[in-house]
Design an enzyme around this catalytic site. Structure first.
Site: not given
Lengths: 440, 440
Positions: A141, A148, A215, A248, A252, A255, A268, A379
């Site tokens: 990916d 972004h 995506e 995807d 967060r 991550q 992910k 976002e």
């Protein structure tokens, strides 16, 4: 574009807003629900009908020169559980197959009168089960939208500029292939570790920041490179089998805690959703656009003479458990990408990494410059600070249990038809119960 | 340990220093060089002989209760191009197969007198070609040595301590499965981008810091977890099919430039070498040791009641193009790992990620506490500052073209035999020529 495409019409019904007119002819894998053996085979879709390509192949309807040779060798590429055999052929084969299918299913064709044959190979979409279209060897990916990348750097790391390495190379990560699923598969909320900035230690939790990423993905095909031999940008297009929409899914909070220094793993690896129909490059050819000149000038191996992108509208919608209809979250476009497909693939192989037919490559979230064009919740809600208001009166910062997230993508032709992907949907299930750790 | 193991002896010759006595019985894939069809099939190794398990299976030599049932169902797990079918069975099957092979090939067995059968299924190792033992669905590489993690943080990022997230979870990255090769495959030097600290911009170069990582890997098997359902630490051992030596070749200069924020891609994706024979857990059972209590106390899902590790000596040797013999670079031990195998696997799945038989998982470089125990060149040469001196008078900071890097691993039993992996070797080739970018 082939001039014939605009007047082409199928004898199968196609509604005006369908993503699957005879000009599309995507490839996928399915089995008819009436088949007790549930044997997957390759198919295509026109309007709301699915066509069994394995059946047509077995009856020698693929009469083009390339497929005739395959038939003589008794090689059957559609009577397979995945598209990998077909993908392993070269681009001329993919083109011939699409052209043959268009000829067979156009108005007034001989096949249109063979009702007994049609009854064996045409199924209403509601009477089939769709399957993962390919055995995915590796999934990579990228992160090719500058908007972004800028937003994420600012939000999560306080950066005021896109990082220097991002401007110099298509940043990407190796993803997980086992957990790629098709539209409709449920998405259990992932568990894992997170540490909030005001905490001294990490907690073991169900993710509170489960996000989508809007995506576009592409599947690779043809005779790909051997280990040690990079592909040049000029060689890449012949190896792009086709596109899918790709979500995807990302946790967060997991991550942020895990990603230094080896990148995302658990945040992910739990799920990636793709749309079931792979739409060919040829179907999107009339929507090709030129992407802007890049600054700084790319390194030798990244120079791309054509700088082609595609004008494909991408949308994400949400339906909460309190609602009975989808409403929009964001709308963007694939042409906003900074790095082209040849640049992504050439970069992937510059080290000598070998690619295989059936490999899947994602674009990264395709955020555009405006707020309504952001392709992730992190976002859209500015990492939770600006809740997103829904028409139901509910607010969202990230995905809640019971939310259905639906991605779609399409291009509208001047000639009146739409080329699109249909749906790429997933509904969030609650995280698994902690009782799994109780002794048995 | 089974008491019989110590007195077990094969009628096939096994030298004293062989890694493959009848107590080992590893699994691999090969074809006899005399087979014009080059058809891979599953095999094992005793001493310097390779045994065709597909042949023995076809002649119904696997007479244990589980394999007898398979035979009745006409299910052949060794007459396959990879071990995945065998790996998909449960651990009891792997055990029964190993026991059957030991019974067949022990001194005085009925088979020892069947010379015509032996002539069909036993090949000198020099007369076969070894193949990749499994179709690897996904490859994940952990970073579970605290000594390695500390050294890398200090060397590359100036950290004086192992990072907090490293102490809290087994850090790992998703690797590339297409480029996993077996011992003996050449390693072309990767190209890519690097930026030195004193440079304003990146350069497109052949890597100048090509490194090895001395690791142990394991293959997964059995009925693994469904998406959304984590494995608990207690469930993991039954899913460890066996071990291999693993060299996670790394281009340190490419890695430093690309790895923020999504981790290594090109710096790792060009090649990973594994040893061809997968050694079972059972073969290493007598070398099991207890690893130290961890601080801080692990989160619920990472608690491991047993804390089992393995006392396996690991060595890396080098032979330069100016030399005709290998000399040692480092010697360490698998027991130095901080995170146990159950912790690695439970962590991998805590998000709900599903695993599949044939998946490969690496340990990360198994560095020990002392300088001679560092499992990478970047640690051995302290990132190039302290060149490593060879007996040829040459110095090394990283791998040079023509260097052969050989990893091996073994445990010596009190009963006089050795259980080991044999060789995991790769020789560096010069990077591909830039003329590939000239227009054709």
């Amino acid at each position: 574009m082939d001039a014939d495409q605009k007047i082409l019409k199928s004898f199968l019904p196609v509604s005006e807003d369908s993503h699957f007119p005879i000009q599309n002819i995507p490839f996928g894998v399915f089995y008819p629900n009436s088949d007790a053996t549930k044997t997957p085979r390759c198919g295509t879709r026109i309007g709301d009908n699915v066509i069994d390509l394995a059946y047509l192949e077995s009856k020698n309807y693929f009469t083009g020169p390339l497929f005739s040779t395959l038939a003589k060798e008794n090689k059957r590429v559609f009577n397979q559980r995945q598209l990998n055999e077909f993908m392993s052929l070269e681009r001329e084969y993919w083109r011939e197959a699409r052209k043959t299918i268009q000829d067979l299913f156009q108005e007034g064709s001989p096949l249109s009168k063979e009702t007994s044959v049609l009854s064996e190979c045409v199924y209403p979409i509601k009477e089939v089960t769709l399957c993962l279209p390919a055995q995915i060897g590796d999934f990579t990916d990228f992160n090719s939208s500058k908007h972004h990348s800028y937003n994420m750097g600012l939000l999560l790391r306080g950066y005021k500029e896109v990082q220097q390495n991002w401007l110099r190379l298509p940043i990407g990560y190796a993803g997980r292939s086992s957990s790629v699923v098709i539209s409709g598969a449920k998405i259990p909320r992932p568990r894992g570790q997170a540490k909030l900035p005001d905490q001294n230690d990490s907690e073991y939790i169900a993710s509170k920041k489960l996000d989508f990423e809007m995506e576009l993905g592409f599947f690779l095909g043809g005779k790909l490179n051997n280990q040690g031999t990079p592909l040049t940008t000029a060689q890449v297009w012949d190896h792009i089998f086709g596109f899918v929409m790709l979500n995807d899914w990302s946790a967060r909070d997991l991550q942020t805690w895990e990603y230094v220094p080896l990148g995302p793993l658990n945040s992910k690896n739990f799920n990636t959703t793709i749309s079931p129909w792979i739409v060919t490059l040829d179907a999107f050819e009339e929507f090709r656009v030129k992407l802007p000149v890049q600054e700084p000038e790319p390194h030798l191996y990244l120079k791309d003479e054509n700088m082609w992108g595609y004008d494909i509208t991408m949308e994400t919608l949400i339906k909460t458990s309190k609602s009975d209809k989808y409403e929009p979250l964001c709308k963007s476009n694939y042409k906003y990408l900074h790095w082209t497909i040849p640049q992504q693939v050439a970069h992937h192989t510059v080290s000598g990494c070998n690619l295989r037919p059936g490999d899947l490559v994602g674009s990264g979230a395709c955020s555009g410059p405006e707020e309504g064009e952001y392709g992730t919740f992190v976002e859209l809600s500015w990492n939770g600070k600006k809740p997103f208001k829904l028409s139901t009166g509910e607010e969202r910062t990230f995905c809640e249990d019971g939310d259905s997230i639906l991605l779609t993508g399409y291009s509208k032709s001047k000639n009146g038809y739409i080329i699109g992907f249909g749906e790429c949907e997933g509904t969030i299930l609650p995280a698994v119960d902690l009782s799994i750790y109780e002794k048995k």
